[in-house]
Design a protein around this motif. Sequence first.
Motif, mmCIF file in Angstrom:
data_model
loop_
_atom_site.group_PDB
_atom_site.id
_atom_site.type_symbol
_atom_site.label_atom_id
_atom_site.label_comp_id
_atom_site.label_asym_id
_atom_site.label_seq_id
_atom_site.Cartn_x
_atom_site.Cartn_y
_atom_site.Cartn_z
ATOM 1 N N LEU A 69 -4.700 10.772 3.475
ATOM 2 C CA LEU A 69 -5.467 9.733 2.812
ATOM 3 C C LEU A 69 -4.656 8.448 2.695
ATOM 4 N N SER A 70 -3.359 8.576 2.403
ATOM 5 C CA SER A 70 -2.502 7.399 2.284
ATOM 6 C C SER A 70 -2.323 6.711 3.639
ATOM 7 N N VAL A 71 -2.081 7.511 4.672
ATOM 8 C CA VAL A 71 -1.934 6.941 6.012
ATOM 9 C C VAL A 71 -3.253 6.299 6.461
ATOM 10 N N ALA A 72 -4.374 6.961 6.129
ATOM 11 C CA ALA A 72 -5.681 6.405 6.497
ATOM 12 C C ALA A 72 -5.915 5.062 5.814
ATOM 13 N N SER A 73 -5.457 4.928 4.566
ATOM 14 C CA SER A 73 -5.623 3.643 3.870
ATOM 15 C C SER A 73 -4.885 2.532 4.608
ATOM 16 N N VAL A 74 -3.688 2.830 5.072
ATOM 17 C CA VAL A 74 -2.922 1.840 5.833
ATOM 18 C C VAL A 74 -3.618 1.532 7.156
ATOM 19 N N ALA A 75 -4.123 2.589 7.819
ATOM 20 C CA ALA A 75 -4.766 2.399 9.121
ATOM 21 C C ALA A 75 -6.037 1.562 8.998
ATOM 22 N N VAL A 76 -6.855 1.837 7.978
ATOM 23 C CA VAL A 76 -8.092 1.075 7.774
ATOM 24 C C VAL A 76 -7.776 -0.387 7.488
ATOM 25 N N ASN A 77 -6.771 -0.627 6.666
ATOM 26 C CA ASN A 77 -6.377 -1.997 6.364
ATOM 27 C C ASN A 77 -5.923 -2.730 7.625
ATOM 28 N N LEU A 78 -5.118 -2.076 8.438
ATOM 29 C CA LEU A 78 -4.635 -2.690 9.671
ATOM 30 C C LEU A 78 -5.782 -2.941 10.655
ATOM 31 N N GLY A 79 -6.733 -1.985 10.733
ATOM 32 C CA GLY A 79 -7.862 -2.149 11.644
ATOM 33 C C GLY A 79 -8.729 -3.344 11.273
ATOM 34 N N LEU A 80 -9.035 -3.466 9.991
ATOM 35 C CA LEU A 80 -9.847 -4.598 9.552
ATOM 36 C C LEU A 80 -9.148 -5.928 9.796
ATOM 37 N N ARG A 81 -7.863 -5.944 9.577
ATOM 38 C CA ARG A 81 -7.119 -7.193 9.790
ATOM 39 C C ARG A 81 -6.965 -7.522 11.269
ATOM 40 N N ILE A 115 0.835 -1.208 0.000
ATOM 41 C CA ILE A 115 0.000 0.000 0.000
ATOM 42 C C ILE A 115 0.868 1.256 0.000
ATOM 43 N N LEU A 116 1.893 1.257 0.830
ATOM 44 C CA LEU A 116 2.799 2.409 0.862
ATOM 45 C C LEU A 116 3.527 2.588 -0.464
ATOM 46 N N LEU A 117 3.922 1.477 -1.071
ATOM 47 C CA LEU A 117 4.654 1.548 -2.335
ATOM 48 C C LEU A 117 3.779 2.115 -3.455
ATOM 49 N N VAL A 118 2.487 1.808 -3.425
ATOM 50 C CA VAL A 118 1.586 2.287 -4.473
ATOM 51 C C VAL A 118 1.235 3.763 -4.282
ATOM 52 N N THR A 119 1.065 4.195 -3.041
ATOM 53 C CA THR A 119 0.627 5.571 -2.787
ATOM 54 C C THR A 119 1.749 6.599 -2.960
ATOM 55 N N MET A 120 2.991 6.189 -2.738
ATOM 56 C CA MET A 120 4.092 7.161 -2.832
ATOM 57 C C MET A 120 4.248 7.759 -4.234
ATOM 58 N N PRO A 121 4.232 6.976 -5.323
ATOM 59 C CA PRO A 121 4.347 7.591 -6.654
ATOM 60 C C PRO A 121 3.254 8.598 -6.964
ATOM 61 N N ILE A 122 2.035 8.342 -6.445
ATOM 62 C CA ILE A 122 0.948 9.298 -6.668
ATOM 63 C C ILE A 122 1.289 10.629 -6.012
ATOM 64 N N LEU A 123 1.826 10.557 -4.802
ATOM 65 C CA LEU A 123 2.199 11.764 -4.087
ATOM 66 C C LEU A 123 3.333 12.506 -4.792
ATOM 67 N N ILE A 124 4.312 11.755 -5.281
ATOM 68 C CA ILE A 124 5.450 12.374 -5.977
ATOM 69 C C ILE A 124 5.000 13.014 -7.288
#
Length: 626
Positions: free
Chosen positions: A249-261, A158-167
């Motif tokens: 938004l990127s951090v929230a995506s990671v947080a939501v994924n971790l919460g569900l898991r 997830i982090l790898l995918v979101t970073m290029p969008i930010l850059i």
Amino acid sequence: MGKDLLGYRGAKTTFLLVAVCTLAQSMAILLQAKWLAETVSALFAGASLQEQGGTIALFLLAFLLRHGVGAIQQGIAQRFAEQTGTSLRKELLGVLFRRGPALIRKEGTGNVVTLVLEGIGKFRKYAELTIPRMMGAGITPALVWLYVFMTDRISGIILLVTMPILIAFLILVGLAARKQTERQLDSYRMLSNHFVDSLRGLMTLKFLGQSRKHSGSIRQVSEDYRKATMRTLRVAFLSSFALDFFTMLSVASVAVNLGLRLINGSIELLPALLVLILAPEYFLPVRMVGADFHATLDGKQAGEAMQSIIRASRAEETGKPEAAETARNAGAVGFGEAAVAHAATTDRAVTVGTPLSAPILKIKDNSTYRESSRPVFRWDDCSMLELSGVGLRHEEHGPASLQDVSFRIPCKGRIGIVGESGAGKSSLIDLLGGFAAPTAGEIKLNGVKLEEGNRKAWRSGVTYMLQHPYLFSSTLEDNVRFYAPDASDADVRAAVEAAGLIDLVRKLPNGLHEMIGAGGRALSGGQAQRVALARALLGGRQVLLLDEPTAHLDIETEYELKETMLSLFRDKWVFLATHRLHWMRDMDVIIVLHRGRVAETGTHEELMQLKGVYYGLITSQMEGVG
């Protein structure tokens, strides 16, 4: 980051040291997150605070290490920025002193002053912030992502995918911001030059009754700069908001994924908490780059502008000898023995008609030039100044400011340089001052050719006086000491008396120690010129170059100052370029320029009898006809 930043002295060492500090700081971030996650998860599992005392101490140690290394890193960058800024200012001032008025006229006074005073500070801020930010953006996210990926692969993806969008977003914003900043910088340059020009011409505008009308022009230029600034700020604020939004938004995506898991039980608390702590650290360096981008972009632009001036000066200085040689090979003829013999047999100055007509301009006291077996590069009573087929172009394919200028001056004296506006008077003064190199022909003193290698020695014997002498924000005494900082108090007072400033000094509360210049006591135009004269006297240089020194003075002040100036001209080489022709009666010889060429040479009486270009100038001004 601009590529020019790597070309400065000490830049590679600084980048290496900052990279080592960034690596240590990144390791401290990882250890800090690890020990914090372990402490929180253990406490959540029911462990006591005393049991986690060792882990908490390690966390605090990593925290202190992180910020301590950050302080060291910032200190390294700050020292590099300070040294580089000082070196850049010294180099830029060196170019200004070498090129002199020619560069000022080309770049604009306001622009040059802005670069020297404000541009250096902005460049220092740019260098100080950019190096740590770029190193952090290149090293920290990679290490954090590698650690997160080894801890939890899904979060790593997830982090790898979101970073290029930010850059990609940063690149788009950067391009837009750069375009707006360049427009703002252009508006700022225009405002600076317009402001200086308005101050210089204020008395003329008031005399012509156009001062109120000119206020509309000032208002329009100021409004254009305001609009450009607001557009730049609008882009900066919007980009900062969007950057924070995408990061959250990127951090929230990671947080939501971790919460569900965590709910599903597919991941434990410790790794989930570790990833959640490291996710903001992963994006933080990129966010800081984006946040500081707008704050440092004007510094980057200022650095590029200063480097452009320095590189252009170097290219011109290194390219002039070849250009001059090419021009000479293409037909620029020097002095021949026939021309010397022809000029020597004439009692008066000879009108220049062809490159071979190179006159010896005889001074009124009929001093002669004694040939020396070993030419000495210095100005003295019997030096021979020679200009042979000299030409000057400020742009390679532009019009020539001077063409085929040839004459000889066999001894010191007062040489007047006159001509209509655009005839080349200031260009000739620039050449004689060593501020510009001829694009054709050559200049010699005692047979020694003026070249780039000895230009500094040439200028060391020359004093240049402008229309508006600059008064430093210091005491009157320090201003007079400009060319001779080690002069004694007695010498300073003697120069002040000779320049006619003693009455002013007696009226000042603090005498010679009175503050003048910006923030100090204001001096009139005539008083400022007298300060410049005192400087010239105290400097003891043999050559005075004066480019319209009284053009901004009223005629009464000019005639009052003229008496003092003429008495100071007696024992010096004096080159006076002016359009006020009443000075010419006191000149030993006059050089008349017309469309960049020497049209006539001689004394006032001889040129009046000739009834040529000089006679036309005199009659047009109605100054002393007859």
